[in-house]
Write a protein that holds these residues in place. Structure first.
Motif, PDB file in Angstrom:
ATOM      1  N   GLU A 240      -0.549  -7.417   5.803  1.00 18.79           N
ATOM      2  CA  GLU A 240      -1.056  -6.283   5.031  1.00 18.79           C
ATOM      3  C   GLU A 240      -1.675  -5.236   5.950  1.00 18.79           C
ATOM      4  N   SER A 241      -2.333  -5.687   7.009  1.00 17.54           N
ATOM      5  CA  SER A 241      -2.940  -4.720   7.923  1.00 17.54           C
ATOM      6  C   SER A 241      -1.872  -3.919   8.658  1.00 17.54           C
ATOM      7  N   VAL A 242      -0.733  -4.542   8.943  1.00 21.44           N
ATOM      8  CA  VAL A 242       0.369  -3.803   9.564  1.00 21.44           C
ATOM      9  C   VAL A 242       0.929  -2.783   8.583  1.00 21.44           C
ATOM     10  N   SER A 243       1.072  -3.169   7.305  1.00 23.23           N
ATOM     11  CA  SER A 243       1.525  -2.212   6.292  1.00 23.23           C
ATOM     12  C   SER A 243       0.546  -1.050   6.174  1.00 23.23           C
ATOM     13  N   TRP A 244      -0.747  -1.339   6.268  1.00 24.66           N
ATOM     14  CA  TRP A 244      -1.742  -0.251   6.249  1.00 24.66           C
ATOM     15  C   TRP A 244      -1.524   0.691   7.425  1.00 24.66           C
ATOM     16  N   ALA A 245      -1.323   0.130   8.617  1.00 20.20           N
ATOM     17  CA  ALA A 245      -1.123   0.975   9.797  1.00 20.20           C
ATOM     18  C   ALA A 245       0.128   1.834   9.650  1.00 20.20           C
ATOM     19  N   GLU A 246       1.177   1.281   9.042  1.00 16.68           N
ATOM     20  CA  GLU A 246       2.415   2.041   8.848  1.00 16.68           C
ATOM     21  C   GLU A 246       2.242   3.150   7.824  1.00 16.68           C
ATOM     22  N   SER A 247       1.396   2.929   6.816  1.00 14.23           N
ATOM     23  CA  SER A 247       1.270   3.883   5.704  1.00 14.23           C
ATOM     24  C   SER A 247       0.149   4.886   5.887  1.00 14.23           C
ATOM     25  N   ALA A 248      -0.721   4.681   6.879  1.00 13.93           N
ATOM     26  CA  ALA A 248      -1.946   5.480   6.991  1.00 13.93           C
ATOM     27  C   ALA A 248      -1.779   6.743   7.826  1.00 13.93           C
ATOM     28  N   GLY A 249      -0.556   7.113   8.162  1.00 18.46           N
ATOM     29  CA  GLY A 249      -0.358   8.336   8.930  1.00 18.46           C
ATOM     30  C   GLY A 249      -0.832   9.567   8.176  1.00 18.46           C
TER      31      GLY A 249
END
Length: 492
Positions: free
Chosen positions: A42-51
């Protein structure tokens, strides 16, 4: 599917069951949604979506998870712009999709059962179809696999919704034909695979089913059987091929997945045992509910096989082929048999379970079976709804007190998890640094957060440089360098 429903009242009865399914399923998906910390994925998905923009999302996603189109990440990016990036906010998008999927399962059940009922059917036939379909939705609503993925800020809930829509159009194309149904089959097939490549497993099962239909239809036509449906299997096959053609630009990204295998990105998946395909379903459903699901699914499969073999073959292939493919790939390539990759295979199991329950002759027996399955499923799901701890949030707060200036905190594994749990108000002024240092880093931070996923060799190396234990939060440890003039005994 005939039952003694009150004439004209089956709509109300089926509608009531469907509303209960949606209400209960929504509660299970949203209750305490932010009570647990983000997982690694989930933290990786956050990093991908937080641009800051969609362009940034595309760029970051390509760096972190190349080989697929970032449909979920772009949607999550827009969702976070409106609702924030708390755990509950990020998970609410998959939870909403999971709640809407309950209705899709109802529609899918109707499409399966319409094929086994004469075209000219009375109210009792329709009542049976819609009541069993509503039961399918209820079982899906409380099933542990569907609830789990809907409570995770990952793409799997979205992928499952695309697959459900795709199978609905597949069955409609088989039953009715028509350009809109073929177009829907193509579009949703492409979107599902682009969201996550594991959707290909469902397409593989459907391809085998189309081969089966081609052979059986040819045989029936040779006998002069008037029951052969007009929708040609080759047209549905062409729709699936068209979907793969649309995805050709993305298949080039598979090479990044190969590079990930070489880097060891999937080394955490253990090789499966000989009974792992069956054990995966047991762990996915829960040890207590699994025997009931298995029993009624077998009964439902036998009944559907006798009523209309075509749809039974599709559901059986949908259940069985994906775990077989992953099991074989685990020994031929790398271990890859895990529950999340089989998430869609639970849906046909739920449908067969509902048909099996409906086949019981006594209303009391049917009611008891429904209560038992729903109760055991909710009990199993409820064990995952308890609040969790705040290891990483607490570790980050303590680490900041020792970071010094410039404010830099090291993260040994689970870098994006540490980055997320840096206080939001200070995130722009605090730099998270990967440990071991990357090539661009020149100075190590004063304090480091060590995750439980580090290897013993890495832990020993870190402890030599950071011997002071600042704090422990279960298996998450905050370490720092000794202060000037202070000698520390070597760590054991």
């Amino acid at each position: 599917m005939k039952r003694n429903f009150v004439p004209g009242g089956w709509r109300e009865q089926a509608g009531a069951v469907l509303l209960i399914a949606v209400a209960v399923g929504t509660i299970l998906r949203f209750f305490r949604l932010g009570a647990r910390e983000l997982s690694i994925d989930e933290s990786v998905s956050w990093a991908e979506s937080a641009g800051r923009s969609v362009t940034d999302v595309l760029r970051i996603q390509h760096q972190l998870d190349s080989g697929k189109f970032p449909i979920y990440e772009v949607a999550q990016h827009g969702w976070m712009r409106f609702f924030g990036e708390s755990e509950a906010a990020m998970r609410s998008l998959p939870a909403l999709i999971g709640s809407l999927s309950i209705v899709l399962v109802f529609i899918l059940g109707v499409e399966v059962l319409l094929a086994v009922t004469p075209t000219r059917s009375d109210d009792r036939d329709k009542g049976g179809i819609y009541m069993v379909s509503a039961l399918c939705a209820l079982i899906f609503a409380v099933g542990l696999p569907s609830v789990e993925i809907a409570r995770q800020a990952r793409m799997y809930s979205m992928m499952q919704a695309w697959i459900l829509a795709q199978v609905i159009f597949l069955l409609r194309a088989r039953r009715l034909g028509g350009l809109p149904n073929y177009a829907g089959l193509t579009i949703f097939s492409a979107i599902a695979v682009a969201t996550n490549f594991t959707a290909v497993l469902v397409m593989a099962a459907e391809a085998l089913w189309l081969i089966y239909l081609y052979l059986t239809d040819a045989d029936a036509a040779g006998r002069g059987d008037e029951g052969v449906r007009s929708a040609a299997p080759w047209l549905m096959g062409a729709a699936l091929v068209a979907a793969m053609v649309l995805l050709l630009p993305f298949f080039a990204g598979l090479r990044y997945g190969v590079e990930g295998v070489k880097r060891g990105d999937y080394d955490w998946i253990k090789p499966p045992g000989p009974w792992e395909p069956l054990a995966t379903f047991e762990s996915g459903l829960g040890s207590w509910p699994f025997p009931l699901f298995a029993l009624f699914a077998i009964v439902g499969g036998i009944r559907l096989w006798r009523s209309h073999r075509d749809e039974a073959v599709l559901l059986i292939l949908w259940i069985g082929l994906p775990p077989i493919v992953l099991f074989a790939g685990s020994y031929l390539v790398i271990p890859m048999l895990i529950t999340r990759y089989l998430i869609s295979s639970f849906v046909p199991l739920f449908i067969l379970t509902a048909i099996g329950i409906e086949s019981l002759t006594s209303r009391n027996y049917r009611a008891a079976a429904i209560v038992a399955i729903v109760s055991l499923s909710v009990l199993r799901v409820s064990s995952d709804l308890r609040p969790g701890d705040h290891r990483y949030r607490d570790a980050c707060a303590i680490a900041l007190t020792k970071a010094g200036s410039p404010r830099r905190v090291g993260a040994c594994r689970e870098y994006y998890r540490v980055s997320y749990y840096m206080p939001a108000a200070q995130r722009d002024s605090v730099q998270a640094v990967r440990i071991p240092l990357q090539g661009t880093e020149s100075e190590a931070p004063r304090v480091v957060i060590v995750s439980p996923t580090v290897t013993p060799a890495q832990a020993a190396e870190i402890r030599r440089e950071y011997p002071v234990v600042v704090a422990r939060f279960k298996d998450v440890i905050v370490l720092s360098r000794p202060e000037a003039g202070v000698r520390i005994a070597p760590a054991s």
